[in-house]
Design an enzyme around this catalytic site. Structure first.
Site, mmCIF file in Angstrom:
data_model
loop_
_atom_site.group_PDB
_atom_site.id
_atom_site.type_symbol
_atom_site.label_atom_id
_atom_site.label_comp_id
_atom_site.label_asym_id
_atom_site.label_seq_id
_atom_site.Cartn_x
_atom_site.Cartn_y
_atom_site.Cartn_z
ATOM 1 N N GLU A 1 34.916 44.251 37.429
ATOM 2 C CA GLU A 1 34.641 43.041 37.046
ATOM 3 C C GLU A 1 33.144 42.349 36.887
ATOM 4 O OE1 GLU A 1 33.832 38.913 35.905
ATOM 5 O OE2 GLU A 1 33.759 39.756 38.254
ATOM 6 N N ARG B 1 40.536 23.862 33.716
ATOM 7 C CA ARG B 1 39.732 23.290 32.531
ATOM 8 C C ARG B 1 40.080 23.794 31.457
ATOM 9 N NH1 ARG B 1 35.633 19.848 32.545
ATOM 10 N NH2 ARG B 1 34.521 19.691 30.376
ATOM 11 N N ASP C 1 37.346 45.257 42.055
ATOM 12 C CA ASP C 1 35.964 45.693 42.452
ATOM 13 C C ASP C 1 35.366 45.016 43.444
ATOM 14 O OD1 ASP C 1 35.738 43.935 40.419
ATOM 15 O OD2 ASP C 1 33.795 44.873 40.003
HETATM 16 ZN ZN ZN Z 1 31.573 38.118 41.725
HETATM 17 ZN ZN ZN Z 2 34.647 37.653 41.151
#
Ligand code: ZN
Ligand code: ZN
Length: 390
Positions: A137, A176, A79
């Site tokens: 997202e 991480r 997106d």
């Molecule tokens: Zn972003």
């Molecule tokens: Zn992103």
């Protein structure tokens, strides 16, 4: 592995073309139509099993290896953002007010290029690879949770994903173990005072004066109520009380964001804010309305899989350094996948050498496209090494 790198090298130009095409036709979260169509077509041409409209607008493609084995999922989001692009290159956004300003065009292009390369190696592959192309997202509730409910992780043993990161140097991989990205939550506060004439404040409950006190009081939450050994951010990002110059505001609205890594700190801050709002308003005999809206949970990487990424990343030809990163205060709905299956999310440096990088979500955001190859190499190596290992 040499074969994978050769195939990726051969496909690099096409990755760049796909990225530039997507960059010109960005689509907002939950409104993606053409992007998932392009992705599904690409996988169908490769002969992969394709599911569309997964959890809304997601696409899931499966590449089955010639020999039995585990299933590795690789995820890319697709997106864009409601930003007017200010870049000047030939492939800048053709859609007014919409821009790929986070690099998700690059994620998609890299994963498609990788899918093509892996497809050429399928006969030797011991296991399967699931390509999760995720919509939305950028806006909670995000596409991940709906895609998971719709079965995108069924049969998946492990998941890997990466974010191209423009403010990190090209060729660098950042990883991480444990909490890597924060839980991004939102709060909305309305202070309900009592408006009136600017000349007679004694007859009002001045909601702006109350808001001023509230802003100061809220600074005490992180500094006085959260341990110095825990991380948290409380930011008031907007305050609104639009009035003529001589009228005391009846009400004020404040909104902002909270970032945390631990669920108990998150719960605590949700309550602390309300306590401070309630106390400040009570002292001024005003009313309030308070809402705390949860975004994604913290993105918590699994130890073994993260160490695995750090180890295999070294062997990717375009990787020049592999570094442990500090936790990031940004949020990512990759978090939901990691709550279901083991896996790791890492950063792929995409800064353009010799130039200062604009941050993600900036109207002049840009990446060095060679990072697509790096991302594809590391994800591809992870997938093949994982299948081999198991
Ligand atoms: Zn972003
Ligand atoms: Zn992103």
């Amino acid at each position: 592995m040499e074969q994978l790198y050769r195939y990726l090298e051969e496909g690099f130009q096409e990755m760049v073309e796909i990225r530039r095409h997507l960059h010109q036709y960005p689509e907002l979260s939950f409104e993606e139509v053409e992007t998932p169509k392009l992705i599904a077509d690409y996988h169908e041409k490769l002969g992969h099993e394709v599911r569309t409209d997964v959890g809304g607008r997601g696409v899931v493609a499966t590449l089955r290896g010639g020999k039995p084995g585990p299933t590795v999922a690789l995820r890319a989001d697709f997106d864009a953002l409601p930003i007017q692009e200010e870049n000047d290159f030939s492939y800048k956004s053709k859609v007014d007010g919409v821009m790929h300003a986070c690099g998700h065009d690059g994620h998609t292009a890299a994963l498609l290029g990788l899918a093509k390369a892996l497809n050429r190696m399928k006969d030797e592959m011991e296991g399967n690879i699931v390509f999760i192309h995720q919509h939305a997202e950028e806006i909670p509730p995000g596409g991940a949770i709906a895609m998971i409910k719709d079965g995108c992780l069924d049969g998946v043993d492990v998941i890997f994903g990466t974010h191209l990161w423009a403010t990190c140097p090209l060729g660098e991989i950042g990883y991480r173990t444990g909490a890597f990205m924060a839980a991004p939550d939102r709060f909305d506060i309305k202070i309900q005072g009592y408006g009136g004439h600017g000349s007679q404040p004694e007859l009002t409950k001045d909601s702006i004066a109350i808001a001023g006190q509230l802003i100061v009081n809220m600074q005490q939450i992180v500094s006085r109520r959260v341990s110095a050994l825990d991380s948290a951010v409380v930011s008031i990002c907007s305050i609104e009380a639009k009035n003529p110059y001589n009228i005391i505001a009846d009400s004020v609205n404040l909104t902002g964001t909270v970032r945390t890594f631990k669920e108990e700190i998150r719960n605590q801050i949700e309550k602390e804010i309300e306590r401070v709002v309630k106390g400040t308003c009570m002292a001024a005999d005003a009313d309030y309305d308070y809402q705390f809206t949860r975004g994604y949970p913290a993105t918590v990487n699994h130890k073994e899989e993260t160490e695995f990424i750090a180890e295999i990343a070294e062997s990717a030809p375009t990787v020049t350094s592999v570094k442990e990163y500090e936790p990031q205060m940004g949020g990512e709905d990759f978090a939901y996948y990691l709550q279901q299956v083991k896996g790791a999310f890492f950063f792929t440096g995409a800064g353009i050498p010799g130039r200062e990088s604009y941050p993600h979500h900036h109207p002049k955001f840009d990446i060095d496209e060679r990072a697509l190859l790096t991302a594809a190499q590391v994800l591809g190596t992870a997938a093949l090494e994982y299948l081999k290992k198991k």
